[in-house]
Design a protein around this motif. Structure first.
Motif, mmCIF file in Angstrom:
data_model
loop_
_atom_site.group_PDB
_atom_site.id
_atom_site.type_symbol
_atom_site.label_atom_id
_atom_site.label_comp_id
_atom_site.label_asym_id
_atom_site.label_seq_id
_atom_site.Cartn_x
_atom_site.Cartn_y
_atom_site.Cartn_z
ATOM 1 N N GLU A 101 0.825 -1.209 0.000
ATOM 2 C CA GLU A 101 0.000 0.000 0.000
ATOM 3 C C GLU A 101 0.861 1.261 0.000
ATOM 4 O O GLU A 101 0.568 2.231 -0.706
ATOM 5 N N ALA A 124 0.980 1.874 -11.766
ATOM 6 C CA ALA A 124 0.380 0.999 -10.751
ATOM 7 C C ALA A 124 -0.881 1.594 -10.150
ATOM 8 O O ALA A 124 -1.268 1.230 -9.040
ATOM 9 N N ALA A 184 -0.722 -4.721 -6.046
ATOM 10 C CA ALA A 184 -1.071 -3.311 -6.189
ATOM 11 C C ALA A 184 -2.570 -3.089 -6.054
ATOM 12 O O ALA A 184 -3.020 -1.962 -5.835
ATOM 13 N N PRO A 234 6.204 4.451 -7.900
ATOM 14 C CA PRO A 234 5.612 3.129 -8.139
ATOM 15 C C PRO A 234 5.390 2.902 -9.627
ATOM 16 O O PRO A 234 5.255 3.851 -10.410
ATOM 17 N N ARG A 282 2.316 1.739 -3.461
ATOM 18 C CA ARG A 282 1.289 2.214 -4.399
ATOM 19 C C ARG A 282 1.051 3.712 -4.236
ATOM 20 O O ARG A 282 0.757 4.414 -5.218
ATOM 21 N N PHE A 287 5.003 -5.414 -9.917
ATOM 22 C CA PHE A 287 4.695 -4.161 -9.235
ATOM 23 C C PHE A 287 5.957 -3.707 -8.521
ATOM 24 O O PHE A 287 6.455 -4.397 -7.645
#
Length: 288
Positions: free
Chosen positions: A164, A276, A213, A180, A167, A195
């Motif tokens: 998280e 992402a 993601a 990201p 992201r 990712f």
């Protein structure tokens, strides 16, 4: 940023056992009484166990910004607490090893059983083949003393939080700016994407399967929560759509990749762009 910092000096300050013992004693006093954390000089000497007053004073004076002095004695500063926390986490101990511990799930590459193992400052999710291992930066304190389901849930929560943060462009290591993205798999013998997070401050590189993601996407969280599944405490590698190679490329320019989060009665088709970011979430009948 403000004035240029000198973390090297801080490491030098705490390289001495007596100075580190002083910080630990003051950190313990803070834990016992965060409202009134000050420790009288004589009490602090007793806690540290240094009989030579001159030697003790020398090391106490060297701690500078890591310790503050008040009318009631001495207390640890926020920077001092950060130093104690870093030492206590075990992250600074290159020789610390742990595992292996069997965990649920199967290797994305070969389907073999998985274990967690800690070595060289990383947690490895591996089937035993080096090229199949996924590496994650966690602290030994996350693992030490935990077993079974409780261990797996702790790791799942920690990695979910890492994904998280990545992201949202926050480095899980230094909390600096991170870029990201969904990028091609760097190994030429392997197809697919992953990712990725590239920290511009500390240089740390983070990598997860693409599906990670989408773990915190509100629609995905809500759909699983409605079925009493907490994705934030579920090991991502046990979810078919969060395994390596589970993504489908649906657009090249610009890049669009889709992961299909399957539920018993429906599928959530989550499409991500090259940054992402989730660009669409489509509900599909699971019987199709």
């Amino acid at each position: 940023m403000g004035a240029e910092s000198s973390p090297t000096e801080t490491f030098e300050l705490v390289s001495n056992d007596t100075r580190l013992a002083i910080l630990r004693a003051l950190a313990e006093a803070f834990r016992e009484s965060p409202i009134e954390p000050f420790v009288a000089y004589s009490d602090l000497r007793d806690r540290v166990g240094v009989r030579d007053k001159g030697n003790f004073n020398y090391h106490l004076d060297r701690l500078e910004d890591l310790v503050t002095e008040g009318s009631e004695g001495y207390a640890v500063t926020s920077v001092g607490l950060a130093v104690v926390s870093a030492v206590a986490s075990g992250r600074l101990d290159p020789g610390w090893t742990w595992g292996p511990r069997e965990v649920p799930g199967a290797c994305s590459f070969c389907g073999d059983a998985l274990v967690l193992r800690y070595e060289n400052g990383h947690l490895l999710l591996t089937c035993g083949v080096d090229d199949h291992a996924l590496l994650f930066p966690v602290s030994p304190s996350l693992l030490d003393g935990h077993e079974g389901d409780a261990l797996v849930e702790r790791v799942a929560v920690a990695l979910s939080q890492q994904a998280e943060r990545i992201r949202r462009g926050i480095c899980p290591e230094c909390e600096g700016d991170l870029t990201p993205g969904v990028v091609p798999e760097p190994k030429p013998e392997q197809d697919g994407h992953f990712f990725h997070g590239d920290c511009r401050r500390c240089g740390f590189q983070h990598g997860f399967p693409v599906g990670a993601a989408a773990l915190s996407q509100p629609a995905v969280l809500a759909a699983f929560d409605a079925r009493d599944v907490d994705l934030r405490a579920t090991p991502f590698w046990t979810l078919a759509w969060c395994r390596v190679g589970a993504e489908t490329v649906v657009g090249e320019d610009p890049l669009r990749v889709r992961v299909d989060a399957r539920l018993p009665d429906e599928t959530l088709a989550v499409t991500l762009d090259g940054d992402a970011a989730v660009v669409s979430t489509e509900r599909r009948d699971g019987r199709k």
